[in-house]
Design an enzyme around this catalytic site. Sequence first.
Site, PDB file in Angstrom:
ATOM      1  N   LYS A   1      50.815  35.824  37.649  1.00  0.00           N
ATOM      2  CA  LYS A   1      50.603  35.971  36.344  1.00  0.00           C
ATOM      3  C   LYS A   1      51.264  35.398  35.296  1.00  0.00           C
ATOM      4  O   LYS A   1      50.923  34.740  34.496  1.00  0.00           O
ATOM      5  CB  LYS A   1      50.294  37.434  36.280  1.00  0.00           C
ATOM      6  CG  LYS A   1      48.972  37.967  37.117  1.00  0.00           C
ATOM      7  CD  LYS A   1      47.548  37.360  36.863  1.00  0.00           C
ATOM      8  CE  LYS A   1      46.539  37.623  37.612  1.00  0.00           C
ATOM      9  NZ  LYS A   1      45.138  37.045  37.270  1.00  0.00           N
TER      10      LYS A   1
ATOM     11  N   SER B   1      37.733  47.980  39.619  1.00  0.00           N
ATOM     12  CA  SER B   1      36.935  46.810  40.236  1.00  0.00           C
ATOM     13  C   SER B   1      37.266  46.801  41.821  1.00  0.00           C
ATOM     14  O   SER B   1      37.715  47.785  42.473  1.00  0.00           O
ATOM     15  CB  SER B   1      37.884  45.424  39.806  1.00  0.00           C
ATOM     16  OG  SER B   1      39.162  45.555  40.392  1.00  0.00           O
TER      17      SER B   1
ATOM     18  N   SER C   1      31.903  40.156  40.882  1.00  0.00           N
ATOM     19  CA  SER C   1      32.124  41.518  40.756  1.00  0.00           C
ATOM     20  C   SER C   1      33.246  41.902  39.635  1.00  0.00           C
ATOM     21  O   SER C   1      33.636  41.062  39.122  1.00  0.00           O
ATOM     22  CB  SER C   1      32.714  42.256  42.201  1.00  0.00           C
ATOM     23  OG  SER C   1      33.942  41.626  42.377  1.00  0.00           O
TER      24      SER C   1
ATOM     25  N   TYR D   1      52.229  39.021  43.022  1.00  0.00           N
ATOM     26  CA  TYR D   1      51.131  39.257  41.873  1.00  0.00           C
ATOM     27  C   TYR D   1      51.494  38.827  40.427  1.00  0.00           C
ATOM     28  O   TYR D   1      51.047  37.991  39.724  1.00  0.00           O
ATOM     29  CB  TYR D   1      50.507  40.367  41.942  1.00  0.00           C
ATOM     30  CG  TYR D   1      49.346  40.766  40.896  1.00  0.00           C
ATOM     31  CD1 TYR D   1      48.117  40.106  40.916  1.00  0.00           C
ATOM     32  CD2 TYR D   1      49.515  41.406  39.801  1.00  0.00           C
ATOM     33  CE1 TYR D   1      46.980  40.403  40.096  1.00  0.00           C
ATOM     34  CE2 TYR D   1      48.537  41.786  39.020  1.00  0.00           C
ATOM     35  CZ  TYR D   1      47.167  41.000  39.084  1.00  0.00           C
ATOM     36  OH  TYR D   1      46.230  41.271  38.194  1.00  0.00           O
TER      37      TYR D   1
ATOM     38  N   ILE E   1      35.402  42.246  36.647  1.00  0.00           N
ATOM     39  CA  ILE E   1      35.461  42.005  35.047  1.00  0.00           C
ATOM     40  C   ILE E   1      34.653  40.726  34.959  1.00  0.00           C
ATOM     41  O   ILE E   1      33.856  40.584  34.325  1.00  0.00           O
ATOM     42  CB  ILE E   1      37.006  41.536  34.641  1.00  0.00           C
ATOM     43  CG1 ILE E   1      37.968  42.862  34.832  1.00  0.00           C
ATOM     44  CG2 ILE E   1      36.982  40.999  33.345  1.00  0.00           C
ATOM     45  CD1 ILE E   1      39.422  42.600  34.707  1.00  0.00           C
TER      46      ILE E   1
END
Length: 323
Positions: free
Chosen positions: A202, A233, A54, A198, A56
Amino acid sequence: MFDLLVVFGVALLFIQIIRILLSDCDLHLQWYCKFGETPASLKGKVVWITGASSGIGEALAYKLSSVGCKLILSARREDRLKQVKDHCLKQNPGIGTKDILILPLDLLDFGSHANAVEVVLKYFKKIDVLVNNAGRSQRALWENTSLEVDKAMLNVNVLGLLSLTKCILPHMIKQNYGRIVITSSLAGKLGAPGLGSYSGSKHALHGWFEALRIEGYNYNIDVTMVCPGPVFSEALLHAFTESGEKTLGLEMKPTEKRMTAERCAYLMSVAMANDLDEVWLSGNPELFFLYLYQYFPTITRRLGRRIGAKRVKKLQSGMTNLH
């Protein structure tokens, strides 16, 4: 003469600011979109995409199959991977079913990664590009987020990617070629309230893979860090909250100001075709704010605290979708 140089410099800066405000990617990538290699130059490359079911990853599969890449599609949902493969074949008569390998993969099952690599090498004999795209988002304040969620984010967004990459790396060293593409985030360049776990995961990716960029130089192994801003998304459906027992469960609204997954995939493919080190994919104000942060960090941090304080209050009041 000095006055003319000053005027020229100010005019050039003004032009660049206008270019940033009117664009959805960084200035470097803008140049290559117009004058660089096109995604068609990737024809024949064997590309492994994780998180391909799903968002990207799915859009990137469609884009790369359209230019003749051979694909390995991985995610946990095998049924969705089959749908992606069927769509690729339907839209691109020039490729055959043998050009796309469906390989279900759980990034948290570290022990399965070496065997998965062997399956791919037996099938395609090589791996030119690994796109580490799989991952999860998170929405919760720092003070409320459990350590279990922090650990889960690191496992999914960092250690799973590292494990798979480490299994592929010896092969790329042996063939003296390879490209590792990482789907990071603008949150991997700067922090944001409500995204602590998150953003931290990253940021970690940049540290690990910037080191690999240097170490891989003698083996002709390159790293491309892709930093998207808000993209349409399923990320908010499956995002962690403050505890590992509850997901956010939000669907993005068509009226939200986000980049389409298709546009994101195209810009990623241009970055891959031109061997770019790091690209920023976002509309404004996020893109402009990132430029401010890059070149005026002290002022931008102060500004960010003032803007972010309002967001924190909204989070404390129970709001979850603050885009």
